[in-house]
Design a protein around this motif. Structure first.
Motif, PDB file in Angstrom:
ATOM      1  N   VAL B 271       5.412  -9.426  -9.344  1.00 37.40           N
ATOM      2  CA  VAL B 271       5.379  -7.960  -9.377  1.00 37.40           C
ATOM      3  C   VAL B 271       5.109  -7.406  -7.984  1.00 37.40           C
ATOM      4  O   VAL B 271       5.633  -6.342  -7.618  1.00 37.40           O
ATOM      5  N   VAL B 324      -2.618  -9.862  -3.025  1.00 36.60           N
ATOM      6  CA  VAL B 324      -2.444 -10.476  -4.330  1.00 36.60           C
ATOM      7  C   VAL B 324      -2.526  -9.369  -5.363  1.00 36.60           C
ATOM      8  O   VAL B 324      -3.364  -8.472  -5.251  1.00 36.60           O
ATOM      9  N   SER B 325      -1.669  -9.426  -6.384  1.00 35.08           N
ATOM     10  CA  SER B 325      -1.644  -8.355  -7.382  1.00 35.08           C
ATOM     11  C   SER B 325      -2.978  -8.286  -8.116  1.00 35.08           C
ATOM     12  O   SER B 325      -3.696  -9.269  -8.225  1.00 35.08           O
ATOM     13  N   GLY B 326      -3.282  -7.145  -8.617  1.00 34.27           N
ATOM     14  CA  GLY B 326      -4.539  -6.949  -9.331  1.00 34.27           C
ATOM     15  C   GLY B 326      -4.702  -5.481  -9.633  1.00 34.27           C
ATOM     16  O   GLY B 326      -3.739  -4.719  -9.583  1.00 34.27           O
ATOM     17  N   SER B 327      -5.909  -5.056  -9.917  1.00 28.69           N
ATOM     18  CA  SER B 327      -6.094  -3.675 -10.355  1.00 28.69           C
ATOM     19  C   SER B 327      -5.734  -2.683  -9.261  1.00 28.69           C
ATOM     20  O   SER B 327      -5.472  -1.526  -9.536  1.00 28.69           O
ATOM     21  N   TYR B 329      -3.076  -2.589  -7.827  1.00 32.14           N
ATOM     22  CA  TYR B 329      -1.647  -2.349  -7.976  1.00 32.14           C
ATOM     23  C   TYR B 329      -1.338  -1.804  -9.357  1.00 32.14           C
ATOM     24  O   TYR B 329      -0.282  -2.022  -9.909  1.00 32.14           O
ATOM     25  N   LEU B 330      -2.247  -1.071  -9.908  1.00 30.55           N
ATOM     26  CA  LEU B 330      -2.081  -0.540 -11.254  1.00 30.55           C
ATOM     27  C   LEU B 330      -1.113   0.627 -11.243  1.00 30.55           C
ATOM     28  O   LEU B 330      -1.046   1.393 -10.298  1.00 30.55           O
ATOM     29  N   ARG B 331      -0.362   0.779 -12.313  1.00 30.62           N
ATOM     30  CA  ARG B 331       0.429   1.981 -12.548  1.00 30.62           C
ATOM     31  C   ARG B 331       1.387   2.292 -11.402  1.00 30.62           C
ATOM     32  O   ARG B 331       1.135   3.123 -10.548  1.00 30.62           O
ATOM     33  N   TYR B 332       2.498   1.609 -11.423  1.00 34.21           N
ATOM     34  CA  TYR B 332       3.545   1.789 -10.430  1.00 34.21           C
ATOM     35  C   TYR B 332       4.068   3.221 -10.470  1.00 34.21           C
ATOM     36  O   TYR B 332       4.575   3.667 -11.496  1.00 34.21           O
ATOM     37  N   THR B 333       3.919   3.941  -9.358  1.00 31.01           N
ATOM     38  CA  THR B 333       4.379   5.335  -9.293  1.00 31.01           C
ATOM     39  C   THR B 333       5.181   5.498  -8.005  1.00 31.01           C
ATOM     40  O   THR B 333       4.607   5.703  -6.929  1.00 31.01           O
ATOM     41  N   TYR B 372      12.185  -1.449 -10.224  1.00 33.83           N
ATOM     42  CA  TYR B 372      11.436  -1.439 -11.478  1.00 33.83           C
ATOM     43  C   TYR B 372      11.784  -0.256 -12.365  1.00 33.83           C
ATOM     44  O   TYR B 372      11.249  -0.141 -13.473  1.00 33.83           O
ATOM     45  N   LEU B 432      14.709   7.076 -13.243  1.00 33.30           N
ATOM     46  CA  LEU B 432      13.924   7.616 -14.346  1.00 33.30           C
ATOM     47  C   LEU B 432      12.569   6.932 -14.417  1.00 33.30           C
ATOM     48  O   LEU B 432      12.390   5.809 -13.928  1.00 33.30           O
ATOM     49  N   ILE B 434       9.700   4.968 -16.682  1.00 33.73           N
ATOM     50  CA  ILE B 434       9.969   3.799 -17.532  1.00 33.73           C
ATOM     51  C   ILE B 434      10.041   4.201 -19.006  1.00 33.73           C
ATOM     52  O   ILE B 434      10.449   3.412 -19.858  1.00 33.73           O
ATOM     53  N   ARG B 435       9.696   5.454 -19.315  1.00 30.40           N
ATOM     54  CA  ARG B 435       9.921   5.944 -20.664  1.00 30.40           C
ATOM     55  C   ARG B 435      11.324   6.507 -20.822  1.00 30.40           C
ATOM     56  O   ARG B 435      11.737   6.821 -21.935  1.00 30.40           O
TER      57      ARG B 435
END
Lengths: 324, 450
Positions: B271, B324-327, B329-333, B372, B432, B434-435
């Motif tokens: 990710v 390194v990924s983790g919190s 990197y939350l919520r890709y905007t 993404y 768009l 992701i919804r």
């Protein structure tokens, strides 16, 4: 004799087992349509996440259905069956309804403490999603969804009636997608107003499980009951059911799969794919032909945040294909 | 302009398959002559600067059967002044069903062409030698290297902001379009159906190559937990990926059975690594080596573009170390919306992304979603055919050409359209959420008729 007794006695023989990451449901092959009854309760369930955090969720619970961390009752019926769902609303403060796009639309909703019987005929073979529609998208965000599969009467090992050989299978799996934004669950738990326009999930599930529970057992060993277990030259049906609110572009390592039905309609054009999009509420029945390629191959959404848990990779809905 | 000409010359110097045995030196000198005529250009790329440090002969690729000959042969149109359409004599009549560009809907970035005709381009009797508008590595052994993971490499966006990226490069820093300021996406890898190919990855930090869509076996799949990762050593502050340390160099072996469009990307901490830029496109040519048809006996084209569709969330690129990924990197905007690693006005000046061709030409765009977010592609009102997806022709043709097409993350679609008779339209890629409810941002490109 109701359906559960059928399963216990094995009357009529077990035609094919439907497996959903650690959960097996045997399906009898009946000569004629029957009435099938499901007793569901919509209730609060505190769901542990990674063994520490616990989220308030809402689930349709079937007390007689096998459950291994799954969020839903898996409904598998034969074409022509009359399906009766007795629903009791045990949510403390929200209405609930039971809708199945394609089979049961615009259903009545019921307040807390009430019950309602929904009845419909399972007419067209394929996969469906059922969910609560009384709270708009909040029901699905909280977990009130489940898969329903209708098997054709002429051949339970086929996707639809009079299916060509390429659309028949040796094994079938149901894979239902859901996701959660803990801010929403926590707001509901605290009785606060909820703004679904902010929904941006950080937890992702297939059949109620997140990686590593989608692949490994508690000892950290790959669990053959959890992976998608395939044999050489087999056709494996993978029924993608989107019970959530986001897009799932499902990517296969190692193979292409064929899209057979999209919402029970035969796909004529975009068929052979390594990445298959499943939109919210959409059900996509696919067939993977294993051929001679053996080994371990991931299957996961290519919206890669969906392969994380709380931002950390790997997590979420990471699945494994295992061909032996 | 400079980088455009370098690209144009480099594509004729890239290695060609062994099935061709013609050396056509005259065309190479002719190209050099044109470049000096046009003046505002650098010297032609000297021999020996292509990917494997050898001089390959320039090969003549005969056009496919239904390909119209480009009257502006050999001239890269982005060298013309923007907004000016050099006149072309003898244009064929409008093909049936051809839609003329909408009037007044999408304003072009430049005003309408001046009434005074531009000087006619220097006539070049030689046909266009290559349909493709990008550099590529291959088909002989492909060597890919990884770039630094420690925040030292940046790619500058249209607003001037430098974004930290990680990338793949070919040897000698070759990149997607010969522009070494563009690290992401990585270079295009070109292969041929049925030909055994080796792609070697050299990396001092933990990375892999996942060959997305090529259905390779487990050992070559590039997933750390099932087939190991490539690294010289693990810095003490990085947790080890799962799987086996393969060492600093690993050769992925594959044979691609189906012509089409595929991707490659790193599959370590996927990710994060893919967002940081570690991805690119693989083009598999038909068995006979033709570069003007999508597959054997398949649809033909005059020019071919690759549009890699992706976004950046700049917060993910400034999250500090260790990477390194983790919190964090939350919520890709996403806040940057790109085609081929460029955004905003930089797309319009990118010859690999803005389409320029003669009226009536068949143009293929290989749409590759390396990002993404779902991407909806619209070609400014030009209807287009959707011909292939994920390296396969459609099972049966769509009944109609389309105005819009969605490409979800990980998907590829090969589409084709006919250049309008004149003018310029603005194509758009709408990203768009992701919804699938709202457009988060757009990338605009231009389609200009010579």
């Amino acid at each position: 004799m109701d359906r559960r007794d059928f399963l216990k006695t094995g009357l009529g023989g077990i035609a094919s087992a439907i497996l959903t990451t650690g959960l097996t449901i045997a399906v009898p092959n009946r000569a004629q349509a029957a009435t099938v009854v499901f007793n569901l309760t919509a209730q609060e369930v505190f769901k542990p996440i990674l063994g520490t955090t616990s989220l308030l969720t809402w689930q349709f619970v079937d007390a007689t259905a096998p459950s291994l961390g799954n969020l839903q009752s898996n409904m598998v019926v034969n074409q022509g069956d009359t399906v009766v769902v007795n629903l009791v609303n045990n949510l403390p403060a929200h209405p609930v309804s039971f809708t199945v796009p394609g089979l049961l639309n615009a259903p009545a909703s019921i307040p807390p403490g009430s019950s309602q019987t929904y009845e419909f005929v399972a007419e067209k073979p394929g996969s469906y999603v059922y969910y609560d529609d009384a709270n708009l998208q909040l029901g699905r965000a909280m977990g009130l969804a489940g898969p329903l599969v209708v098997l054709p009467m002429d051949n339970p090992n086929a996707i639809y009636s009079n299916a060509e050989p390429d659309h028949q299978f040796d094994k079938q799996y149901i894979l239902m997608f859901q996701e959660m934004d803990s801010r929403i669950n926590n707001a509901v738990a605290a009785g606060l107003p909820v703004d679904m326009t902010l929904f941006n999930p950080e937890y992702f599930f297939v059949n109620g499980l997140s990686y590593p529970d989608t692949i490994y057992n508690a000892a950290g060993v790959i669990d053959d009951n959890k992976v998608i277990l395939m044999g050489a030259n087999q056709n494996i049906a993978l029924r993608f059911v989107n019970g959530g609110l986001i897009y799932y572009p499902m990517h296969f390592h190692g193979y292409h799969a064929n899209v057979v039905l999209r919402d029970r309609i035969l796909e004529q054009h975009v068929v052979e794919k390594d990445t298959i999009l499943v939109k919210p509420n959409e059900c996509v029945d696919t067939i993977l032909s294993v051929g001679s390629q053996l080994g371990l191959y991931p299957l996961h959404t290519h919206y890669l945040p969906g392969v994380t848990t709380n931002g950390k990779y790997a997590g979420g809905g990471l699945l494994m294909l295992k061909a032996i | 302009m400079k980088k455009t000409l370098n690209h144009w010359l480099l594509k004729y110097l890239s290695p060609e398959p062994d099935s061709y045995n013609k050396v056509n030196l005259d065309k190479r000198f002719l190209l050099a002559g044109i470049s000096s005529l046009l003046g505002a250009c650098t010297a032609p790329q000297p021999p020996g600067k292509d990917e494997d440090n050898s001089t390959k002969p320039v090969e003549y690729v005969p056009p496919g059967e239904n390909v119209s000959v480009d009257q502006n042969q050999g001239i890269d149109c982005t060298l013309c002044a923007p907004g000016v359409n050099p006149p072309i004599g003898g244009l064929p009549g409008t093909p049936p069903g051809q839609q003329s560009p909408p009037v007044g809907t999408n304003p072009a970035p430049n005003p309408a062409p001046s009434p005074a005709p531009a000087p006619a381009p220097t006539p070049n009797p030689a046909p266009d030698l290559s349909t493709q508008t990008y550099q590529s590595l291959g088909p002989e052994a492909v060597n890919i290297e990884t770039s630094d993971m420690m925040g030292n490499l940046t790619q500058t966006m249209a607003d001037g902001v430098p974004i930290t990226v990680w990338g793949f490069t070919g040897l000698n820093n070759s990149s997607f379009n010969g522009d070494t300021t563009r690290l992401c996406p990585g270079p295009v890898i070109e292969m041929f159906e049925g030909q055994a190919t080796t792609i070697t990855l050299i990396s001092t930090r933990p990375h892999t190559l996942h060959l997305h869509g090529l259905d390779v076996d487990q050992a070559n799949d590039g997933v750390p937990s099932t087939s190991g990762y490539v690294t010289r050593m693990l810095p003490p502050f990085l947790p080890p990926p799962p799987g086996i340390n393969l060492g600093e160099v690993f050769s992925y072996q594959l044979t691609a059975p189906h012509a089409g469009t595929y991707m490659y990307h790193c599959h370590v901490d996927t990710v994060l690594h893919m967002e940081m830029g570690m991805s690119g496109t693989i083009v598999v040519r038909p068995r006979d080596g033709r570069k003007d048809i999508l597959y054997t006996n398949g649809p033909a084209f005059d020019r071919e573009y690759i549009w890699q569709l992706h976004t950046f969330d700049s917060k993910w690129h400034t999250n500090g170390l260790p990477p390194v990924s983790g919190s964090g990197y939350l919520r890709y905007t996403p806040d940057y919306f790109m085609i081929n690693g460029r955004d905003g006005a930089d797309i319009l000046s990118d010859s690999a992304s803005s389409i320029v061709a003669a009226a009536g030409q068949q143009i293929v765009i290989r749409l590759v979603n390396i990002g993404y977010m779902p991407a909806v592609v619209n070609l400014g009102g030009i209807l287009f055919e959707v011909l292939c997806s994920d390296g396969r022709p459609l099972k049966s043709p769509l009944p109609n050409r389309v105005n819009d097409w969605m490409v979800a993350p990980g998907e590829r679609y090969d589409v084709r359209f006919v250049m309008p008779q004149s003018g310029q339209v603005m194509a758009s890629v709408n990203y768009l959420d992701i919804r699938g409810l709202n457009i988060l941002g757009s990338a605009l490109s231009s389609i200009t008729t010579l």
